[in-house]
Design a protein around this motif. Sequence first.
Motif, mmCIF file in Angstrom:
data_model
loop_
_atom_site.group_PDB
_atom_site.id
_atom_site.type_symbol
_atom_site.label_atom_id
_atom_site.label_comp_id
_atom_site.label_asym_id
_atom_site.label_seq_id
_atom_site.Cartn_x
_atom_site.Cartn_y
_atom_site.Cartn_z
ATOM 1 N N GLY A 40 0.791 -1.232 0.000
ATOM 2 C CA GLY A 40 0.000 0.000 0.000
ATOM 3 C C GLY A 40 0.816 1.271 0.000
ATOM 4 N N ARG A 93 -3.890 -1.591 10.120
ATOM 5 C CA ARG A 93 -3.001 -1.622 8.972
ATOM 6 C C ARG A 93 -2.050 -2.811 9.025
ATOM 7 N NH1 ARG A 93 -6.778 2.179 8.910
ATOM 8 N NH2 ARG A 93 -6.242 4.022 7.706
ATOM 9 N N PHE A 111 -6.566 1.302 -0.180
ATOM 10 C CA PHE A 111 -7.180 0.014 0.139
ATOM 11 C C PHE A 111 -7.818 -0.608 -1.098
ATOM 12 C CE2 PHE A 111 -7.154 1.651 4.566
ATOM 13 C CZ PHE A 111 -6.501 0.582 5.153
ATOM 14 N N ASP A 140 -13.217 -1.030 1.722
ATOM 15 C CA ASP A 140 -12.996 0.295 2.285
ATOM 16 C C ASP A 140 -13.077 0.232 3.802
ATOM 17 O OD1 ASP A 140 -12.893 1.174 -0.272
ATOM 18 O OD2 ASP A 140 -14.880 2.068 -0.290
ATOM 19 N N ARG A 159 -9.645 -0.096 9.969
ATOM 20 C CA ARG A 159 -8.880 -1.321 9.763
ATOM 21 C C ARG A 159 -7.503 -1.215 10.419
ATOM 22 N NH1 ARG A 159 -9.495 -4.875 5.882
ATOM 23 N NH2 ARG A 159 -10.874 -3.487 4.716
#
Length: 205
Positions: free
Chosen positions: A51, A200, A184, A191, A198
């Motif tokens: 990410g 990570r 994401f 999402d 969330r």
Amino acid sequence: MTLNGFVWARLFVLLASGFLLTLGSSLASDGEIAYVGETRCKTCHNVPETGLFHSDWATTPHAQATLVLTEEEKSDPSCLGCHTTGYGKPGGFVSMAETPRLANVQCESCHGPGAEHLASARRNLRNPSATLPPPGQPNEQTCRGCHNERSPTWKEDRYVAPDGTTSGFNYEMAFAKASHVEVFRALQLDDPDPYNPRVRRPCAE
């Protein structure tokens, strides 16, 4: 090379160059966890496989928060608390001259000081089965610490909700802009839920 192999190799190179903090340096002088700055977060959290969170943050107003201040405001405590990272806290921003690496509203403004999280990556090289302590997860109170009526740029009608109601701050709408939704999606993950952000994924995963 597998994802795990790639990330571990990346961490090894950084450790060899002395880039990561040691465990001892993860503490501020009074024993509290210290701040490390966004360039160190970028090391692990700007890798396509896990990410491009840092690149996403860099496009936001948070990343330019100090630039909008006048020279006088850059030394005004009432401004620095919301335009820098960790101001007034152990290991946090002190001044533009002493701690320029902590200027602007960086990762740790929302997720908390990251020295221990960073230092644990080094320990994980010796014990790959260990898990990194996750960064703190922001909530509405985190955001409202700065996005409130005390701000000189506060506007009562800044946010317009889908039902037409206006407010000076709308957490759900603001979180959607700052929660790395597109990152994401690029990872083909759901999402994040603004009421249950969330956790990570750590760099070494």
